[in-house]
Design a protein around this motif. Structure first.
Motif, PDB file in Angstrom:
ATOM      1  N   LEU A 122       0.830  -1.207   0.000  1.00 16.03           N
ATOM      2  CA  LEU A 122       0.000   0.000   0.000  1.00 16.03           C
ATOM      3  C   LEU A 122       0.863   1.254   0.000  1.00 16.03           C
ATOM      4  CD1 LEU A 122      -2.917  -0.697   2.488  1.00 16.03           C
ATOM      5  CD2 LEU A 122      -2.812  -1.110   0.052  1.00 16.03           C
ATOM      6  N   PHE A 123       1.959   1.173   0.761  1.00 17.39           N
ATOM      7  CA  PHE A 123       2.866   2.322   0.839  1.00 17.39           C
ATOM      8  C   PHE A 123       3.416   2.632  -0.552  1.00 17.39           C
ATOM      9  CE2 PHE A 123       6.890   4.445   1.891  1.00 17.39           C
ATOM     10  CZ  PHE A 123       6.434   5.397   2.789  1.00 17.39           C
ATOM     11  N   ARG A 124       3.750   1.559  -1.270  1.00 17.17           N
ATOM     12  CA  ARG A 124       4.262   1.715  -2.628  1.00 17.17           C
ATOM     13  C   ARG A 124       3.202   2.372  -3.530  1.00 17.17           C
ATOM     14  NH1 ARG A 124       8.297  -0.928  -5.391  1.00 17.17           N
ATOM     15  NH2 ARG A 124       9.179  -1.011  -3.327  1.00 17.17           N
ATOM     16  N   MET A 178       0.821   4.310  -2.603  1.00 16.25           N
ATOM     17  CA  MET A 178       0.660   5.704  -2.194  1.00 16.25           C
ATOM     18  C   MET A 178       1.746   6.577  -2.833  1.00 16.25           C
ATOM     19  SD  MET A 178       0.857   7.290   1.646  1.00 16.25           S
ATOM     20  CE  MET A 178       2.624   7.141   1.772  1.00 16.25           C
ATOM     21  N   GLN A 179       2.930   5.997  -2.997  1.00 19.19           N
ATOM     22  CA  GLN A 179       4.027   6.764  -3.593  1.00 19.19           C
ATOM     23  C   GLN A 179       3.944   6.821  -5.114  1.00 19.19           C
ATOM     24  OE1 GLN A 179       7.394   4.511  -1.931  1.00 19.19           O
ATOM     25  NE2 GLN A 179       7.976   6.388  -0.880  1.00 19.19           N
ATOM     26  N   VAL A 180       3.574   5.700  -5.722  1.00 20.69           N
ATOM     27  CA  VAL A 180       3.669   5.594  -7.184  1.00 20.69           C
ATOM     28  C   VAL A 180       2.432   6.138  -7.897  1.00 20.69           C
ATOM     29  CG1 VAL A 180       3.890   3.978  -9.122  1.00 20.69           C
ATOM     30  CG2 VAL A 180       5.291   3.672  -7.062  1.00 20.69           C
ATOM     31  N   TRP A 181       1.257   5.855  -7.367  1.00 16.68           N
ATOM     32  CA  TRP A 181       0.036   6.221  -8.081  1.00 16.68           C
ATOM     33  C   TRP A 181      -0.137   7.720  -8.312  1.00 16.68           C
ATOM     34  CZ3 TRP A 181      -4.063   2.267  -5.756  1.00 16.68           C
ATOM     35  CH2 TRP A 181      -3.630   0.964  -6.046  1.00 16.68           C
ATOM     36  N   PRO A 182       0.277   8.569  -7.348  1.00 12.88           N
ATOM     37  CA  PRO A 182       0.143  10.001  -7.645  1.00 12.88           C
ATOM     38  C   PRO A 182       0.995  10.428  -8.827  1.00 12.88           C
ATOM     39  CG  PRO A 182       0.426   9.672  -5.291  1.00 12.88           C
ATOM     40  CD  PRO A 182       0.684   8.347  -5.949  1.00 12.88           C
TER      41      PRO A 182
END
Lengths: 416, 110
Positions: A40-42, A44-48
């Motif tokens: 999920l953290f990934r 949160m970082q990548v999708w934006p």
């Protein structure tokens, strides 16, 4: 950008943890949580930066799978894999294939369901079971669980830690036989009922309350949709929760304060939830099983379908309470019955009924005094009403109950 | 105009719900920088783990988890008039809401 479903991350987290516990074994629950968190953290970082992927769920699964395989490859011993899968997961040749299979949609749904039964460990206090379910089946963070129970995150962390020590040393979700599922179904029902109640009657913020109720609905539907757990009692519980949830929108006024049933605006009730609840109630009566949930759901259905407070079928409700008392012979149920009696036989009769119930347990119960106060007021016994409101206010468990009672007590002074 | 590097330093550990909310806010904020025409590169997130090589002996240690507080979780490059402007542009960065921070470093001109 694709809009995500509300609470998508919570549910994905829970889904991933369920299957990762299958991969790593019960003893490595912490690692399973960590890998799910990492996925999920990934996101949160990548999708934006790159935009939400076409299938967010598949993206997260791919990331979790890759990391799971990495972890297994890194491990020197076989300790990191679930014991029954260790041989397959230890081999470079079979590892990826086995992990792939474990993440397939159908076993995954099964893993989510089993997770619930694994956490409903009869040895644990009910509050711990509910906290575990909230974290591991619903993806709530410690702070959020603390907010739901009106306690500190540190206290919740300690409670979860102790509870996890118990569940992780008592076998894995997969080791639960279908017969275990049956035996634990009662405990799971109870945990979901409590989870819902925490949302319905709890003192947390309104938004949190809706979340808790919605989660209980989602989880009970997992039980309804699975042949191993879809008993008439499960369906009755689902009916009950739907019918109660339908009334959530009218329980608070514009200032977020509790409203008594007779002041609630029925046009705010969620008709779709009522319809679904009635449908489930119908379904629950197939077969010979009867349970307290059947009767509670039938009572809730009377309220949900009554056009007004006055037009509620009180007589029928009293009969249902009589039957409920056979299953749940508690003073609180008897009190609800007495209040229903008062609706059609008058407050004096209600007071008689309530007086007959007098016991130590009820004397410490806020709604016992609130009911006595209300009935006394309606019987024009203002002094008695005042005394009972005072007692009820002193017993109020939270600010919203207190405000509610103070307002009722205040109305008494205006009327007299 | 000069270029500035934003280094995002992580805040506290987030719950799934918080992460979902954070993600939405990052989207809005980056979009906002883009609309202002100051976003040179949205950058890339960094892997959660790495190695630290230090000293004459080139001792290799594990880096910290990227989720740990204060660890750099990613970077972007913006164009701004000066350092004050670059600092000003960080307003609205969602990382402040979760106890993290942005390190603003001017990229040296050759």
């Amino acid at each position: 950008m694709n809009a995500l479903e509300p609470h998508f991350f919570r549910h994905e987290w829970a889904r991933l943890v369920a299957v990762l516990v299958r991969v790593f074994g019960a003893g490595n629950l912490a690692l399973a949580e960590d890998v799910a968190q990492d996925a999920l953290f990934r996101a949160m970082q990548v999708w934006p930066i790159e935009g939400t992927p076409e299938s967010p769920s598949a993206w997260l699964t791919a990331v979790a799978k890759r990391r799971a395989i990495d972890e297994l490859r890194k491990a020197r011993t076989q300790e990191l894999a679930a014991p029954e899968l260790a041989r397959m997961l230890d081999s470079e040749w079979t590892r990826a294939g086995v992990v792939e299979e474990l993440f397939a949609p159908k076993p995954l749904r099964d893993d989510e369901l089993r997770m619930m039964f694994w956490l409903a460990q009869p040895r644990l206090p009910e509050a711990s079971q509910v906290a575990l379910v909230l974290q591991l089946c619903s993806g709530f963070g410690e702070d959020e669980i603390a907010a739901a129970f009106l306690t500190t995150p540190a206290a919740i962390a300690k409670r979860l830690q102790r509870a996890k020590a118990v569940v992780t040393t008592s076998g894995a979700p997969r080791e639960l036989a279908d017969s275990d599922l049956g035996a634990r179904l009662d405990v799971v029902h109870r945990a979901l009922y409590l989870l819902f109640n925490e949302g319905y009657h709890g003192a947390s913020e309104a938004v949190m309350r809706t979340d808790l109720c919605r989660e209980a609905l989602r989880l009970v539907m997992l039980l309804v949709d699975h042949p191993a757990t879809s008993t008439p009692t499960t369906v009755a519980l689902a009916a009950l929760l739907h019918l109660h949830a339908a009334r959530l929108p009218s329980r608070l006024d514009a200032n977020g304060e509790l409203l008594p049933l007779f002041e609630q605006r029925r046009e705010l009730w969620d008709r779709e939830l009522v319809a679904r609840g009635l449908e489930l109630l119908d379904r629950s009566s197939e077969g010979d099983d009867a349970s307290a949930f059947h009767l509670e759901a039938a009572i809730a259905a009377c309220h949900a379908t009554a056009p007004s407070f006055e037009a509620t079928p009180w007589k029928h409700i009293v009969r249902l309470y009589d039957a409920l008392l056979v299953f749940t012979p508690t003073p609180v149920v008897a009190l609800s019955r007495a209040i229903a009696v008062a609706q059609f036989e008058g407050p004096e009769r209600g007071l008689e009924e309530v007086a007959a119930l007098d016991c130590e347990e009820l004397r410490g119960y806020v709604f016992y005094h609130a009911a006595l106060a209300d009935l006394s007021a309606r019987a024009h016994e203002t002094t008695a009403a005042r005394a009972h409101y005072d007692r009820a206010i002193s017993l109020a468990r939270n600010a919203s109950e207190r405000t509610f009672l103070e307002r009722r007590a205040h109305e008494l002074e205006i009327d007299h | 105009m000069s270029e500035f590097l934003y280094l995002y330093r992580n805040g506290e550990k987030l719950s799934p719900e918080q992460m979902q909310q954070q993600m939405g806010k990052w989207m809005t904020w980056l979009k906002d920088l883009e609309t202002k025409g100051v976003l040179k590169s949205a950058g890339q997130p960094l892997e959660r783990s790495g190695k630290l090589v230090s000293g004459a002996s080139r001792a290799v240690t594990d880096g910290l988890f990227a989720e740990a507080k204060d660890v750099i979780g990613g970077y972007s490059i913006v164009e701004a008039k000066d350092i004050h402007h670059a600092v000003e542009l960080t307003a609205g960065c969602p990382i402040f809401g979760v106890g993290g921070g942005v390190e603003v470093r001017p990229i040296a001109k050759m």
